[in-house]
Design an enzyme around this catalytic site. Structure first.
Site, PDB file in Angstrom:
ATOM      1  N   ASP A 155      34.724  43.476  23.879  1.00  0.00           N
ATOM      2  CA  ASP A 155      35.020  42.248  24.606  1.00  0.00           C
ATOM      3  C   ASP A 155      36.190  41.559  23.912  1.00  0.00           C
ATOM      4  OD1 ASP A 155      35.056  39.630  25.589  1.00  0.00           O
ATOM      5  OD2 ASP A 155      32.880  39.418  25.543  1.00  0.00           O
ATOM      6  N   ILE A 156      37.259  41.325  24.633  1.00  0.00           N
ATOM      7  CA  ILE A 156      38.453  40.730  24.018  1.00  0.00           C
ATOM      8  C   ILE A 156      38.165  39.345  23.454  1.00  0.00           C
ATOM      9  CG2 ILE A 156      39.460  39.673  26.102  1.00  0.00           C
ATOM     10  CD1 ILE A 156      42.176  40.992  24.909  1.00  0.00           C
ATOM     11  N   ASN A 202      46.982  34.439  35.466  1.00  0.00           N
ATOM     12  CA  ASN A 202      47.706  34.307  36.726  1.00  0.00           C
ATOM     13  C   ASN A 202      48.824  33.289  36.509  1.00  0.00           C
ATOM     14  OD1 ASN A 202      46.638  31.605  37.213  1.00  0.00           O
ATOM     15  ND2 ASN A 202      44.725  32.621  37.768  1.00  0.00           N
ATOM     16  N   GLY A 234      38.239  38.024  35.805  1.00  0.00           N
ATOM     17  CA  GLY A 234      38.556  39.064  34.835  1.00  0.00           C
ATOM     18  C   GLY A 234      38.770  38.545  33.431  1.00  0.00           C
ATOM     19  N   VAL A 235      39.781  39.085  32.750  1.00  0.00           N
ATOM     20  CA  VAL A 235      40.109  38.696  31.376  1.00  0.00           C
ATOM     21  C   VAL A 235      40.409  37.199  31.303  1.00  0.00           C
ATOM     22  CG1 VAL A 235      41.801  38.975  29.513  1.00  0.00           C
ATOM     23  CG2 VAL A 235      40.924  40.981  30.703  1.00  0.00           C
ATOM     24  N   ASP A 236      41.168  36.701  32.271  1.00  0.00           N
ATOM     25  CA  ASP A 236      41.553  35.286  32.285  1.00  0.00           C
ATOM     26  C   ASP A 236      40.325  34.383  32.303  1.00  0.00           C
ATOM     27  OD1 ASP A 236      43.375  33.129  32.406  1.00  0.00           O
ATOM     28  OD2 ASP A 236      43.427  33.168  34.590  1.00  0.00           O
ATOM     29  N   SER A 271      47.379  43.918  34.160  1.00  0.00           N
ATOM     30  CA  SER A 271      47.587  44.239  35.580  1.00  0.00           C
ATOM     31  C   SER A 271      46.768  45.422  36.092  1.00  0.00           C
ATOM     32  CB  SER A 271      49.078  44.472  35.904  1.00  0.00           C
ATOM     33  OG  SER A 271      49.796  43.264  35.828  1.00  0.00           O
ATOM     34  N   GLY A 288      43.452  45.673  36.393  1.00  0.00           N
ATOM     35  CA  GLY A 288      42.212  45.311  37.063  1.00  0.00           C
ATOM     36  C   GLY A 288      42.469  44.879  38.496  1.00  0.00           C
ATOM     37  N   TYR A 326      44.762  43.226  39.750  1.00  0.00           N
ATOM     38  CA  TYR A 326      46.160  43.322  40.180  1.00  0.00           C
ATOM     39  C   TYR A 326      46.544  44.748  40.570  1.00  0.00           C
ATOM     40  CZ  TYR A 326      47.410  38.475  39.041  1.00  0.00           C
ATOM     41  OH  TYR A 326      47.526  37.107  39.024  1.00  0.00           O
TER      42      TYR A 326
END
Length: 165
Positions: free
Chosen positions: A9-10, A23, A31-33, A117, A119, A121
């Protein structure tokens, strides 16, 4: 620079900076964001609003506090949205190169990266992996460790294979 790959997990990486696949608006999302904003807490969003009132352009990078994350900074990058017709590969390359440049400005020695990008995207996986590995290896930097963080075993195996090629 050492390029490493870990599964995990980041938001839990003990590094100087984590890279957020954001974004353009930089106000959180999926997602990550979304994960980074949730784990980092309100401080990340407040710093995004203060430092980037109009967000960031695709291919650009900027930093904020990491809030409650173990990292000190979040380096936000805006990857191209392949699924919406943004298919200029140089913008994806720029995300990694600009993130390293921002890390150098901050004095970060260890940086954890997601696969930008790849995922929602919808950038083709093989090329997203190639861009990440090739750009991280070829970009001059003072960062000592660039860590690719794979979410899941399958992605980990793909990234390890690419990093050994």
């Amino acid at each position: 620079m050492e390029l490493t790959v870990v599964e995990g997990d980041i938001t839990t990486q003990d590094v100087d900076a984590v890279v957020n696949a954001a974004n353009r608006g930089m106000r959180g999302g999926g997602g990550v964001d979304g994960a980074i904003h949730r784990a980092g807490g309100r401080a990340v969003l407040e710093d995004c609003i203060a430092r980037f009132p109009h967000g960031l352009a695709t291919g650009e990078a900027g930093w904020t506090t990491a809030g409650a994350l173990p990292a000190r900074w979040v380096i936000h990058v805006v990857g191209p949205n392949y699924g919406r017709g943004e298919r200029d590969r140089s913008l994806l390359v720029s995300c990694y190169a600009r993130a390293l440049a921002v890390a150098d400005e901050l004095g970060a020695r260890s940086v954890a990266f997601p696969l930008v990008s790849a995922g929602v995207y919808a950038w083709p996986l093989d090329d997203a992996v190639a861009v990440a590995v090739d750009t991280l290896r070829s970009t001059p930097t003072r960062v000592a460790e660039a860590r690719l963080v794979a979410f899941g075993r399958e992605m980990y195996d793909v990234l390890v294979a690419a990093s050994r090629a």
